[in-house]
Design a protein around this motif. Structure first.
Motif, PDB file in Angstrom:
ATOM      1  N   MET A  76       3.226  -7.062  24.441  1.00 60.43           N
ATOM      2  CA  MET A  76       3.308  -6.318  26.113  1.00 60.43           C
ATOM      3  C   MET A  76       3.993  -5.557  26.627  1.00 60.43           C
ATOM      4  N   VAL A  77       4.118  -3.881  26.431  1.00 60.53           N
ATOM      5  CA  VAL A  77       5.606  -3.350  26.632  1.00 60.53           C
ATOM      6  C   VAL A  77       4.698  -1.798  28.146  1.00 60.53           C
ATOM      7  N   HIS A  78       6.171  -2.174  29.203  1.00 59.08           N
ATOM      8  CA  HIS A  78       5.750  -1.921  30.348  1.00 59.08           C
ATOM      9  C   HIS A  78       6.471  -0.481  29.860  1.00 59.08           C
ATOM     10  N   VAL A  79       5.764   1.021  29.727  1.00 61.62           N
ATOM     11  CA  VAL A  79       6.267   2.125  29.713  1.00 61.62           C
ATOM     12  C   VAL A  79       6.799   2.611  31.013  1.00 61.62           C
ATOM     13  N   ARG A  80       5.937   1.790  32.138  1.00 58.30           N
ATOM     14  CA  ARG A  80       6.605   2.892  33.542  1.00 58.30           C
ATOM     15  C   ARG A  80       6.461   2.416  34.228  1.00 58.30           C
ATOM     16  N   SER A  81       6.744   1.190  34.007  1.00 56.39           N
ATOM     17  CA  SER A  81       7.811   0.461  34.682  1.00 56.39           C
ATOM     18  C   SER A  81       9.585   0.252  35.041  1.00 56.39           C
TER      19      SER A  81
ATOM     20  N   ALA B  27      11.398  -5.883  31.147  1.00 51.43           N
ATOM     21  CA  ALA B  27      10.850  -7.007  31.368  1.00 51.43           C
ATOM     22  C   ALA B  27       9.865  -7.614  30.294  1.00 51.43           C
ATOM     23  N   GLY B  28       9.886  -8.720  29.586  1.00 52.74           N
ATOM     24  CA  GLY B  28       8.135  -8.393  28.337  1.00 52.74           C
ATOM     25  C   GLY B  28       8.098  -7.639  27.675  1.00 52.74           C
ATOM     26  N   GLU B  29       9.680  -7.774  27.118  1.00 48.04           N
ATOM     27  CA  GLU B  29       9.678  -6.556  25.867  1.00 48.04           C
ATOM     28  C   GLU B  29      10.750  -6.834  24.656  1.00 48.04           C
ATOM     29  N   VAL B  30      10.308  -6.422  24.002  1.00 49.21           N
ATOM     30  CA  VAL B  30      11.372  -6.966  22.829  1.00 49.21           C
ATOM     31  C   VAL B  30      11.195  -5.583  21.653  1.00 49.21           C
ATOM     32  N   VAL B  31      13.256  -5.498  21.448  1.00 45.16           N
ATOM     33  CA  VAL B  31      12.773  -3.959  21.305  1.00 45.16           C
ATOM     34  C   VAL B  31      14.363  -4.299  20.062  1.00 45.16           C
ATOM     35  N   ALA B  32      14.150  -4.234  18.472  1.00 47.48           N
ATOM     36  CA  ALA B  32      14.843  -4.290  17.506  1.00 47.48           C
ATOM     37  C   ALA B  32      15.832  -3.448  17.556  1.00 47.48           C
ATOM     38  N   LEU B  33      17.509  -3.355  17.891  1.00 47.05           N
ATOM     39  CA  LEU B  33      18.052  -2.388  17.290  1.00 47.05           C
ATOM     40  C   LEU B  33      18.417  -2.267  16.151  1.00 47.05           C
ATOM     41  N   VAL B  34      18.375  -1.529  14.829  1.00 47.35           N
ATOM     42  CA  VAL B  34      18.498  -1.875  13.595  1.00 47.35           C
ATOM     43  C   VAL B  34      19.689  -0.600  13.516  1.00 47.35           C
ATOM     44  N   GLY B  35      19.939  -0.243  12.583  1.00 47.40           N
ATOM     45  CA  GLY B  35      21.318   0.736  12.058  1.00 47.40           C
ATOM     46  C   GLY B  35      21.951   0.160  10.685  1.00 47.40           C
ATOM     47  N   ASP B  36      22.274   0.416  10.077  1.00 50.37           N
ATOM     48  CA  ASP B  36      23.232   0.710   8.468  1.00 50.37           C
ATOM     49  C   ASP B  36      24.905   0.209   9.418  1.00 50.37           C
TER      50      ASP B  36
ATOM     51  N   LEU C  53       8.756 -18.617  18.694  1.00 51.49           N
ATOM     52  CA  LEU C  53       9.283 -19.006  19.883  1.00 51.49           C
ATOM     53  C   LEU C  53       9.927 -17.342  20.423  1.00 51.49           C
ATOM     54  N   ILE C  54      10.807 -16.043  19.934  1.00 57.61           N
ATOM     55  CA  ILE C  54      10.839 -14.945  20.358  1.00 57.61           C
ATOM     56  C   ILE C  54       9.406 -14.066  21.126  1.00 57.61           C
ATOM     57  N   ASP C  55       8.081 -14.655  20.284  1.00 58.49           N
ATOM     58  CA  ASP C  55       6.815 -14.102  21.062  1.00 58.49           C
ATOM     59  C   ASP C  55       6.804 -14.907  22.586  1.00 58.49           C
ATOM     60  N   ARG C  56       7.166 -16.034  22.909  1.00 52.42           N
ATOM     61  CA  ARG C  56       7.130 -16.991  23.789  1.00 52.42           C
ATOM     62  C   ARG C  56       8.061 -16.836  25.394  1.00 52.42           C
ATOM     63  N   LEU C  57       8.931 -15.887  24.763  1.00 56.38           N
ATOM     64  CA  LEU C  57       9.898 -15.431  25.661  1.00 56.38           C
ATOM     65  C   LEU C  57       9.157 -14.117  25.958  1.00 56.38           C
ATOM     66  N   ARG C  58       9.016 -13.562  25.200  1.00 53.30           N
ATOM     67  CA  ARG C  58       8.074 -12.561  25.597  1.00 53.30           C
ATOM     68  C   ARG C  58       7.383 -12.428  26.844  1.00 53.30           C
ATOM     69  N   GLU C  59       6.119 -13.337  26.514  1.00 56.27           N
ATOM     70  CA  GLU C  59       5.069 -14.081  27.976  1.00 56.27           C
ATOM     71  C   GLU C  59       5.409 -14.696  29.281  1.00 56.27           C
ATOM     72  N   ARG C  60       6.542 -15.322  28.807  1.00 58.83           N
ATOM     73  CA  ARG C  60       7.421 -15.486  30.188  1.00 58.83           C
ATOM     74  C   ARG C  60       8.631 -14.230  30.822  1.00 58.83           C
ATOM     75  N   GLY C  61       8.646 -13.132  30.328  1.00 59.35           N
ATOM     76  CA  GLY C  61       8.994 -11.601  31.027  1.00 59.35           C
ATOM     77  C   GLY C  61      10.396 -11.952  30.764  1.00 59.35           C
ATOM     78  N   VAL C  62      11.347 -12.528  29.579  1.00 62.79           N
ATOM     79  CA  VAL C  62      12.613 -12.303  29.057  1.00 62.79           C
ATOM     80  C   VAL C  62      12.404 -11.341  28.576  1.00 62.79           C
ATOM     81  N   GLY C  63      13.547  -9.952  28.612  1.00 63.34           N
ATOM     82  CA  GLY C  63      13.783  -8.973  27.394  1.00 63.34           C
ATOM     83  C   GLY C  63      14.114  -9.065  26.834  1.00 63.34           C
TER      84      GLY C  63
END
Length: 263
Positions: A1-6, A34-43, A190-200
């Motif tokens: 669930m990605v809210h690109v316009r909000s 809110a409700g989005e999981v963003v992965a921060l990656v890098g070496d 668990l991360i999926d459930r956090l996303r469903e609850r609207g946690v970023g």
């Protein structure tokens, strides 16, 4: 669930941080909804840890703007981030090994009054937390010292403690590094459930398998700069790896965007 316009829950605009003469971050951009999981990656050395410290107020930014729900905010100390609703679980877990599980869950937020801890209420509240069983890691008792727990059990305690405050945004720093395969699967659920609850959720990880399994978007850092933002469903692992190593240059800075807007 990605809210690109909000309006983003958290937005970093042109954030830079230096330590002495060394720029650890330069003109970094990041958005988490809110409700989005963003992965921060890098070496290693890409600036991920420094960026976490900026967001949590441990090492305030030297330049740039941080927005919370579309409004500029100042995060100059950890209490500022906590007041906004930002919580984190870090690699060192920050647990006190001499305390039991209950003591660690409520460390700094003890229940009681007039200087007397309400041990009964804290133990009852801890017993109500299904989080302690979420990762299928059996903790024999909430009264055992944390020093006697396995790495996976300690991770569970740290996550449960972070979620006690019902945060709006959760930072997870290499959360599956100490977990086995089965435990990792339950953790990603668990991360999926956090996303469903609207946690970023900001998921900081080296594990691209976890990224592909649960993240909506990927933000890549390379040598302290942005080097790409990708939609997970439409991006190959090879593209992400190429951006992480610097083989491809996808950087678009805040100053570049400002210049484009002036044309």
């Amino acid at each position: 669930m990605v809210h690109v316009r909000s309006t983003p829950l958290l937005a970093l605009r042109g954030v830079s941080k230096r330590f002495g003469a060394v720029w650890a971050l330069t003109d970094v951009e990041l958005e988490i909804h809110a409700g989005e999981v963003v992965a921060l990656v890098g070496d290693n050395g890409a600036g991920k840890s420094t960026l976490i410290k900026v967001i949590t107020g441990v090492a305030p930014a030297d330049e740039g703007v941080i927005e919370w729900n579309g409004r500029p905010v100042r995060i100059t100390r950890p209490r500022d981030a906590q007041g906004l609703g930002i919580a984190g679980v870090y690699q060192d877990l920050a647990l006190c090994e001499t305390l039991d599980v209950v003591g660690n869950l409520f460390l700094g937020h003890e229940i009681g009054r007039t200087g007397i801890l309400d041990e009964v209420s804290m133990e009852r509240r801890a017993g109500e937390l299904d989080l302690l069983d979420t990762l299928s890691i059996h903790i024999p008792s909430v009264r055992v010292p944390v020093a006697s727990l396995s790495a996976g059990q300690r991770q569970t305690v740290a996550i449960a403690r972070a979620l006690l405050s019902e945060p709006k945004m959760l930072i997870l720093d290499e959360p599956t590094a100490a977990l086995g395969v089965r435990q990792t699967i339950h953790f990603l659920d668990l991360i999926d459930r956090l996303r469903e609850r609207g946690v970023g959720v900001l998921l900081v990880t080296h594990n691209l398998g976890d990224v592909k399994a649960v993240a909506d978007r990927v933000a890549v850092l390379h040598l302290g700069r942005n080097n790409g933002f990708f939609s997970v469903p439409t991006t190959s692992q090879e593209q992400i790896v190429s951006s992480i190593t610097g083989a491809t240059d996808n950087a678009v800075t805040h100053r570049d965007r400002a210049a484009e807007g002036a044309m």
